[in-house]
Design a protein around this motif. Structure first.
Motif, PDB file in Angstrom:
ATOM      1  N   LEU A 256      20.323 -13.726 -52.412  1.00 25.33           N
ATOM      2  CA  LEU A 256      19.412 -13.808 -51.273  1.00 25.33           C
ATOM      3  C   LEU A 256      20.299 -13.389 -49.803  1.00 25.33           C
ATOM      4  O   LEU A 256      19.463 -12.569 -49.232  1.00 25.33           O
ATOM      5  CB  LEU A 256      18.782 -15.030 -51.239  1.00 25.33           C
ATOM      6  CG  LEU A 256      17.741 -15.471 -52.391  1.00 25.33           C
ATOM      7  CD1 LEU A 256      17.030 -16.613 -52.170  1.00 25.33           C
ATOM      8  CD2 LEU A 256      16.785 -14.239 -52.631  1.00 25.33           C
ATOM      9  N   PHE A 257      21.501 -13.937 -49.941  1.00 23.50           N
ATOM     10  CA  PHE A 257      22.214 -13.696 -48.517  1.00 23.50           C
ATOM     11  C   PHE A 257      22.449 -12.269 -48.546  1.00 23.50           C
ATOM     12  O   PHE A 257      22.862 -11.642 -47.337  1.00 23.50           O
ATOM     13  CB  PHE A 257      23.354 -14.491 -48.502  1.00 23.50           C
ATOM     14  CG  PHE A 257      23.153 -15.689 -47.896  1.00 23.50           C
ATOM     15  CD1 PHE A 257      22.606 -16.146 -46.480  1.00 23.50           C
ATOM     16  CD2 PHE A 257      23.243 -17.067 -48.378  1.00 23.50           C
ATOM     17  CE1 PHE A 257      22.470 -17.236 -45.955  1.00 23.50           C
ATOM     18  CE2 PHE A 257      23.030 -18.555 -47.669  1.00 23.50           C
ATOM     19  CZ  PHE A 257      22.591 -18.194 -46.529  1.00 23.50           C
ATOM     20  N   ILE A 258      22.757 -11.654 -49.428  1.00 20.58           N
ATOM     21  CA  ILE A 258      23.268 -10.276 -49.549  1.00 20.58           C
ATOM     22  C   ILE A 258      22.156  -9.616 -48.943  1.00 20.58           C
ATOM     23  O   ILE A 258      22.189  -8.491 -48.232  1.00 20.58           O
ATOM     24  CB  ILE A 258      23.503  -9.628 -51.072  1.00 20.58           C
ATOM     25  CG1 ILE A 258      24.879 -10.329 -51.328  1.00 20.58           C
ATOM     26  CG2 ILE A 258      23.587  -8.298 -51.108  1.00 20.58           C
ATOM     27  CD1 ILE A 258      25.129 -10.180 -52.957  1.00 20.58           C
ATOM     28  N   PHE A 259      20.719  -9.751 -49.276  1.00 21.35           N
ATOM     29  CA  PHE A 259      19.747  -8.799 -48.848  1.00 21.35           C
ATOM     30  C   PHE A 259      19.450  -9.000 -47.416  1.00 21.35           C
ATOM     31  O   PHE A 259      19.037  -8.345 -46.756  1.00 21.35           O
ATOM     32  CB  PHE A 259      18.396  -9.077 -49.738  1.00 21.35           C
ATOM     33  CG  PHE A 259      18.380  -8.564 -51.179  1.00 21.35           C
ATOM     34  CD1 PHE A 259      18.572  -7.070 -51.242  1.00 21.35           C
ATOM     35  CD2 PHE A 259      18.712  -9.187 -52.341  1.00 21.35           C
ATOM     36  CE1 PHE A 259      18.517  -6.430 -52.565  1.00 21.35           C
ATOM     37  CE2 PHE A 259      18.866  -8.615 -53.601  1.00 21.35           C
ATOM     38  CZ  PHE A 259      18.758  -7.419 -53.580  1.00 21.35           C
ATOM     39  N   VAL A 260      19.518 -10.403 -47.173  1.00 21.58           N
ATOM     40  CA  VAL A 260      19.304 -10.981 -45.750  1.00 21.58           C
ATOM     41  C   VAL A 260      20.148 -10.264 -44.778  1.00 21.58           C
ATOM     42  O   VAL A 260      20.013  -9.693 -43.607  1.00 21.58           O
ATOM     43  CB  VAL A 260      19.206 -12.482 -45.773  1.00 21.58           C
ATOM     44  CG1 VAL A 260      18.946 -12.675 -44.185  1.00 21.58           C
ATOM     45  CG2 VAL A 260      18.127 -12.987 -46.119  1.00 21.58           C
ATOM     46  N   GLU A 261      21.518 -10.320 -45.236  1.00 15.99           N
ATOM     47  CA  GLU A 261      22.533  -9.711 -44.289  1.00 15.99           C
ATOM     48  C   GLU A 261      22.276  -8.454 -44.404  1.00 15.99           C
ATOM     49  O   GLU A 261      22.743  -7.616 -43.070  1.00 15.99           O
ATOM     50  CB  GLU A 261      24.053 -10.118 -44.829  1.00 15.99           C
ATOM     51  CG  GLU A 261      24.276 -11.544 -44.699  1.00 15.99           C
ATOM     52  CD  GLU A 261      25.611 -11.929 -45.455  1.00 15.99           C
ATOM     53  OE1 GLU A 261      26.359 -11.146 -46.333  1.00 15.99           O
ATOM     54  OE2 GLU A 261      26.228 -13.047 -44.843  1.00 15.99           O
ATOM     55  N   ASN A 262      22.028  -7.507 -45.320  1.00 15.19           N
ATOM     56  CA  ASN A 262      21.847  -6.105 -45.261  1.00 15.19           C
ATOM     57  C   ASN A 262      20.486  -5.856 -44.277  1.00 15.19           C
ATOM     58  O   ASN A 262      20.905  -4.898 -43.452  1.00 15.19           O
ATOM     59  CB  ASN A 262      21.389  -5.737 -46.704  1.00 15.19           C
ATOM     60  CG  ASN A 262      22.759  -5.172 -47.233  1.00 15.19           C
ATOM     61  OD1 ASN A 262      24.016  -5.361 -46.697  1.00 15.19           O
ATOM     62  ND2 ASN A 262      22.656  -4.573 -48.523  1.00 15.19           N
ATOM     63  N   ALA A 263      19.755  -6.664 -44.455  1.00 20.73           N
ATOM     64  CA  ALA A 263      18.385  -6.539 -43.611  1.00 20.73           C
ATOM     65  C   ALA A 263      18.908  -6.487 -42.050  1.00 20.73           C
ATOM     66  O   ALA A 263      18.503  -5.692 -41.089  1.00 20.73           O
ATOM     67  CB  ALA A 263      17.433  -7.200 -43.915  1.00 20.73           C
ATOM     68  N   PHE A 264      19.807  -7.666 -41.753  1.00 21.82           N
ATOM     69  CA  PHE A 264      20.082  -7.656 -40.273  1.00 21.82           C
ATOM     70  C   PHE A 264      20.903  -6.499 -39.966  1.00 21.82           C
ATOM     71  O   PHE A 264      20.877  -6.215 -38.727  1.00 21.82           O
ATOM     72  CB  PHE A 264      20.906  -9.055 -40.292  1.00 21.82           C
ATOM     73  CG  PHE A 264      20.172 -10.289 -40.177  1.00 21.82           C
ATOM     74  CD1 PHE A 264      18.627 -10.122 -39.482  1.00 21.82           C
ATOM     75  CD2 PHE A 264      20.364 -11.462 -40.660  1.00 21.82           C
ATOM     76  CE1 PHE A 264      17.910 -11.320 -39.581  1.00 21.82           C
ATOM     77  CE2 PHE A 264      19.494 -12.518 -40.662  1.00 21.82           C
ATOM     78  CZ  PHE A 264      18.312 -12.506 -40.277  1.00 21.82           C
ATOM     79  N   LYS A 265      21.774  -6.144 -40.940  1.00 17.90           N
ATOM     80  CA  LYS A 265      22.727  -5.039 -40.349  1.00 17.90           C
ATOM     81  C   LYS A 265      22.198  -3.643 -40.143  1.00 17.90           C
ATOM     82  O   LYS A 265      22.502  -3.141 -39.145  1.00 17.90           O
ATOM     83  CB  LYS A 265      23.691  -4.883 -41.796  1.00 17.90           C
ATOM     84  CG  LYS A 265      24.844  -3.680 -41.504  1.00 17.90           C
ATOM     85  CD  LYS A 265      25.673  -3.507 -42.662  1.00 17.90           C
ATOM     86  CE  LYS A 265      26.265  -4.985 -43.249  1.00 17.90           C
ATOM     87  NZ  LYS A 265      27.002  -4.731 -44.340  1.00 17.90           N
ATOM     88  N   TYR A 266      21.011  -3.280 -40.962  1.00 16.80           N
ATOM     89  CA  TYR A 266      20.428  -2.129 -40.733  1.00 16.80           C
ATOM     90  C   TYR A 266      18.970  -2.398 -39.768  1.00 16.80           C
ATOM     91  O   TYR A 266      18.142  -1.429 -39.898  1.00 16.80           O
ATOM     92  CB  TYR A 266      20.210  -1.391 -42.145  1.00 16.80           C
ATOM     93  CG  TYR A 266      21.295  -1.181 -43.027  1.00 16.80           C
ATOM     94  CD1 TYR A 266      22.465  -0.381 -42.601  1.00 16.80           C
ATOM     95  CD2 TYR A 266      21.494  -1.868 -44.102  1.00 16.80           C
ATOM     96  CE1 TYR A 266      23.335  -0.171 -43.283  1.00 16.80           C
ATOM     97  CE2 TYR A 266      23.099  -1.571 -44.843  1.00 16.80           C
ATOM     98  CZ  TYR A 266      23.530  -0.750 -44.416  1.00 16.80           C
ATOM     99  OH  TYR A 266      24.760  -0.515 -45.259  1.00 16.80           O
ATOM    100  N   THR A 267      18.995  -3.317 -39.189  1.00 18.75           N
ATOM    101  CA  THR A 267      17.708  -3.469 -38.529  1.00 18.75           C
ATOM    102  C   THR A 267      18.232  -3.941 -37.060  1.00 18.75           C
ATOM    103  O   THR A 267      18.156  -5.174 -36.544  1.00 18.75           O
ATOM    104  CB  THR A 267      16.814  -4.733 -38.919  1.00 18.75           C
ATOM    105  OG1 THR A 267      16.324  -4.344 -40.186  1.00 18.75           O
ATOM    106  CG2 THR A 267      15.658  -4.656 -38.006  1.00 18.75           C
ATOM    107  N   PRO A 268      18.397  -2.736 -36.016  1.00 17.54           N
ATOM    108  CA  PRO A 268      18.799  -3.030 -34.695  1.00 17.54           C
ATOM    109  C   PRO A 268      17.802  -3.508 -33.822  1.00 17.54           C
ATOM    110  O   PRO A 268      18.182  -4.454 -32.932  1.00 17.54           O
ATOM    111  CB  PRO A 268      19.202  -1.699 -34.278  1.00 17.54           C
ATOM    112  CG  PRO A 268      18.472  -0.897 -35.126  1.00 17.54           C
ATOM    113  CD  PRO A 268      18.375  -1.546 -36.272  1.00 17.54           C
TER     114      PRO A 268
END
Length: 500
Positions: free
Chosen positions: A392-404
């Motif tokens: 779950l952290f992988i998806f959440v961190e990816n979402a934060f990374k690609y959502t400026p």
């Protein structure tokens, strides 16, 4: 349709056409010769007949010269007059008490052969109209007939015999053809069995059984066995190299973790020790920035201290990034080595809530939203808790990374005997054509390449964790509008409110 059946069908079709041509030829030949003899007898009889005179014919005194009549039991002669209805017949026709059908005078009487039927008897008759020389008026008709019922029955029986014998030959040939084709194609069957065994298993040492002489099939078998031997050798070499690579990645990951941990610990210790002094130096530099002539030497010294602090912070950041990369490589090395997770029944809601709470502390520029998690209340999954949190952290961190800008949302779903964890963002999204590749190692979508940092290993690890939990992943995205991931996990328990 199998090759065996195709070959048999082609062979049987060719045989059927051959028998058809042969049977028709035989029938036409016999029919021609049989009825040719009949016609020759009729013509011989016509040559021997003499009509006495036209006067006798009109007066009813027509006389067949019976002394010249062809003595054949099956040849019959009849002369009929249209003027006075006189009818004269040969003796055998009179004894049989038969009368040949007389053609209608109102219709044109053509000279030649015609089939006639009297009751159940069949005749082939030669009809010749009798005409007056002066007026060319038809006054009578001469009929010489041959009794052909036996011949007709013979030809009918011949047709029946040819048809059923040809049919029997085709059936027998088809059956024998199937057997012969099976014997001829047995090496192909062996090839299919060997290839299927290799495809369904992992044993490349299987070889095709060699049978029969050194014909085309034998040479094909030898060629395929040689190809399989080369494939086995190449596969074993690649497998050895792949195992060596996995061992290297695993060993290197383990070896790198220790020095990276030491580096990070020492950097953090130095930061704690020097942080007060560095902050004071930073404050003094900011105060003396405008008075460079009075304290140049002191300013340079304190500037070096500040640069030292920045260098320490860069080292700490890079060490942290390298630690994450090493951990990712170690996880993939475990996956390649067939690592089996030790799973237990876990309550899903507390686990997701813990991830949601800790995600608030991650570095981000987007809003963090926690949606409805009630659908997974009271249900459990058979899982490894730590790996599921990592997933779950992988998806959440990816979402934060690609959502400026915008938001990232976490919520839950339940459908049948599956629970779904939804991670939705309003970030940069990606092209739908790239979805099949995003779980490949080191793959990064074109829209994010060069804009955000990363190694392209996170989603590969996530896919491995999902597979280990017998789950699935659902992805929907649109470039410039965001991406939604739904992680589906099988449930081990449904709350009582949803039980039937």
């Amino acid at each position: 349709m199998s090759i065996r059946l195709k070959l048999t069908m082609w062979y049987s079709t060719l045989l059927a056409v051959t028998l058809l041509i042969f049977g028709v030829s035989i029938y036409l030949f016999v029919n021609y010769n049989t009825y040719r003899d009949v016609k020759s007898q009729i013509q011989e009889q016509l040559g021997r007949l003499q009509i006495v005179s036209t006067v006798d014919f009109f007066n009813g005194g027509l006389n067949l010269n019976l002394s010249n009549r062809f003595e054949g039991n099956n040849v019959y002669v009849q002369v009929a007059s249209y003027t006075n209805g006189y009818l004269d017949q040969s003796d055998n026709l009179k004894r049989a008490d038969l009368q040949l059908p007389v053609p209608d005078l109102n219709k044109e009487i053509k000279q030649g052969y015609v089939p006639l039927r009297v009751d159940k008897y069949q005749f082939l008759a030669y009809q010749m109209p009798l005409k007056l020389k002066k007026s060319n008026e038809t006054v009578g008709v001469l009929q010489v007939a041959y009794y052909t019922s036996p011949l007709d029955n013979y030809m009918k029986n011949l047709r029946t015999i040819l048809f059923f014998s040809s049919l029997a030959v085709i059936v027998i040939a088809f059956t024998i053809g199937l057997f012969i084709a099976r014997q001829a194609l047995r090496p192909v069957k062996n090839v299919i069995q060997a290839v299927t065994q290799i495809k369904n298993g992992s044993n490349l040492s299987v070889r095709i059984e060699r049978e029969g002489p050194n014909d085309e099939m034998g040479r094909l078998t030898d060629t395929l066995n040689g190809m399989l031997e080369r494939i086995e050798t190449t596969y074993n070499e690649l497998d050895d190299a792949y195992k060596a690579q996995r061992r290297f990645v695993s060993d290197a990951s383990h070896e790198l973790r220790t020095p990276l941990t030491t580096i990070r610990g020492n950097i953090e210790l130095l930061e704690r020790m020097w942080l007060p002094s560095l902050e004071a130096a930073q404050a003094r530099i900011e105060g003396k920035h405008g008075d460079a002539d009075k304290a140049m030497g002191s300013l340079i010294t304190e500037s070096n201290v500040v640069l030292t602090r920045e260098a320490m912070m860069d080292v700490a950041a890079e060490a942290k990034r390298m630690s994450g990369l090493v951990n990712d490589l170690l996880s993939l090395a475990r996956a390649d080595a067939g690592y089996e997770m030790e799973k237990h029944e876990e309550l899903l809601l507390p686990l997701v809530e813990d991830v949601a709470r800790r995600a608030q502390l991650l570095p981000r520029t987007a809003e963090w939203r926690i949606g409805d998690l009630s659908p997974i209340e009271g249900v459990t999954v058979f899982a490894h808790a730590d790996f599921l949190r990592q997933l779950l952290f992988i998806f959440v961190e990816n979402a934060f990374k690609y959502t400026p800008a915008g938001y990232v949302e976490l919520r839950a779903l339940k459908s049948g005997n599956q629970a779904g964890i939804v991670i939705k963002d309003t970030g940069i999204g990606m092209n739908s054509d790239e979805i099949p590749h995003i779980f490949e190692r080191f793959y990064r979508a074109d829209v994010s390449r060069g804009k955000t940092s990363g190694t392209g290993l996170g989603l590969s690890i996530a896919k491995w964790i999902i597979d280990e939990h017998s789950g699935s992943i659902e992805v929907s995205t649109r470039e410039g509008e965001g991406t939604t991931f739904i992680v589906w996990l099988p449930l081990t328990f449904l709350d009582k409110s949803n039980q039937v």
